[in-house]
Design an enzyme around this catalytic site. Structure first.
Site, short mmCIF file in Angstrom:
data_model
loop_
_atom_site.label_atom_id
_atom_site.label_comp_id
_atom_site.label_asym_id
_atom_site.label_seq_id
_atom_site.Cartn_x
_atom_site.Cartn_y
_atom_site.Cartn_z
N GLU A 293 -9.78 -13.84 -4.18
CA GLU A 293 -10.76 -13.48 -3.09
C GLU A 293 -10.97 -14.77 -2.15
O GLU A 293 -11.05 -15.65 -2.62
CB GLU A 293 -11.85 -12.98 -3.62
CG GLU A 293 -11.95 -11.72 -4.50
CD GLU A 293 -13.20 -11.30 -5.00
OE1 GLU A 293 -13.47 -10.05 -5.00
OE2 GLU A 293 -13.99 -12.04 -5.81
N LYS B 204 0.63 -1.18 -0.10
CA LYS B 204 -0.14 -0.11 0.05
C LYS B 204 0.76 1.27 -0.16
O LYS B 204 0.41 2.39 -0.43
CB LYS B 204 -0.84 -0.04 1.31
CG LYS B 204 -2.17 -1.03 1.17
CD LYS B 204 -3.15 -0.52 0.18
CE LYS B 204 -4.36 -1.42 0.36
NZ LYS B 204 -5.61 -0.95 -0.62
N SER C 62 0.98 -9.77 -0.46
CA SER C 62 0.90 -8.51 -0.53
C SER C 62 0.93 -7.90 0.80
O SER C 62 1.03 -6.41 0.87
CB SER C 62 -0.63 -8.06 -1.03
OG SER C 62 -1.57 -8.85 -0.06
N GLY D 291 -15.85 -12.97 0.34
CA GLY D 291 -15.73 -11.92 -0.15
C GLY D 291 -15.67 -11.92 -1.70
O GLY D 291 -14.82 -11.16 -2.00
#
Length: 322
Positions: A207, A56, A307, A211
């Protein structure tokens, strides 16, 4: 007549130049055991080793760094379940600005503490009844702050795409790229970079089963809203894909694979025991898809983005100890 895409490979390359020397060029891990399990050469892009512990920071810094000096002086606002909160807070601090972040009341303590540690003011809400975007927009308008959303922003998306750009630059051409999907910013940027470099690469998002808003949306051809997901992958608990990210992903993403919470736990354990690296649930979902056989037709060379790794020891032990 075709319209210009909202984010291009040139935008990702421009972001990479802006981020040089600011973000970490994260390592790429290999494992013979993993290759044997998956039946391919697998290359893991370790964004769990990025600043703030997740990809991020790439998008947040790329977006915040483009604000005018007078806006930086006023500050920024954002909303996030955790990792973007930390990223926006650190980007603001690095650029001499300030940040107000809207976070769910049940955000993992470690993520809130980290955002506060970077100097952010935290405003909480109930993720099951509140609208974080509306709260964030109202705060930004009231205080004159620039709103830097977690994924619905072209500069954020372009920044996130630099992780895939780095991976392919380092290891060469890939046949398949597996990417975790929450709001869709990481995969939108990753697909833009990957397909811009090699139009034949297959890009598959991952996913949690609870979700699956992006999978349903791609099948329907329009954005679909689901109930707030209840999953251990808190960073992927999206109710609806972003409008901007979906406009990119419906054009570039080939498929979405779904993984269970148990698949994610197994992948976290595998990363810890075999790779000696810690990933949070959302960060492990793409690896989980490869390990659990949730991806059809695995080709010879596979890239996977880990991630993020923001999870405290107690939560990690709770999820992986059994």
């Amino acid at each position: 007549m075709t319209s210009t895409p909202p984010v291009t490979l040139d935008d990702v390359r421009d972001a990479a130049a802006r981020l040089k020397g600011v973000v970490h060029r994260t390592p790429v891990l290999r494992s013979r055991t993993l290759d044997a399990r998956v039946g391919a050469e697998v290359f893991l892009k370790c964004e769990n080793h990025q600043r703030i512990g997740a990809f991020k920071f790439r998008g947040a810094y790329n977006a915040v760094s483009r604000l005018a000096p007078e806006q930086l002086a006023k500050g920024i606002a954002s909303f996030s379940s955790g990792n973007h909160a930390q990223a926006a807070a650190l980007a603001a601090r690095e650029l001499g600005s300030s940040a107000v972040i809207v976070m769910p009341e049940d955000t993992p303590r470690s993520k809130r503490a980290a955002a506060e540690g970077y100097g952010a003011e935290i405003v909480t809400y109930d993720r099951y009844t509140g609208d974080r975007e509306a709260i964030g927009k109202a705060l930004a308008e009231e205080r004159g702050l620039a709103l830097i959303p977690p994924y619905e922003h072209p500069h954020v998306i372009a920044g996130q795409g630099t992780a895939a750009l780095e991976l392919i630059e380092e290891v060469g051409e890939l046949d398949l790229l597996l990417v975790p999907v929450g709001g869709g910013g990481l995969i939108a940027g990753s697909a833009t970079a990957a397909k811009g470099l090699n139009g034949g690469i297959r890009v598959v998002g991952v996913e949690p089963e609870a979700g699956d808003d992006t999978k349903r949306s791609l099948a329907a051809g329009h954005r679909v809203t689901i109930p707030v997901p209840r999953t251990i992958a808190d960073g992927q608990a999206a109710e609806i894909p972003g409008e901007l990210t979906f406009s990119i992903n419906k054009r570039l993403v080939d498929d979405i694979a779904l993984v269970s919470d148990d698949d994610i736990r197994d992948a976290m354990r595998f990363a810890f025991e075999r790779l000696k690296t810690v990933v949070e649930p959302s960060g492990a979902s793409a690896l989980a898809a490869a390990l659990s056989g949730r991806v059809d037709r695995v080709p010879p060379r596979v890239g996977i983005i880990l991630s993020g790794g923001n999870i405290d020891a107690a939560r990690f032990a709770e999820l992986c100890g059994s």
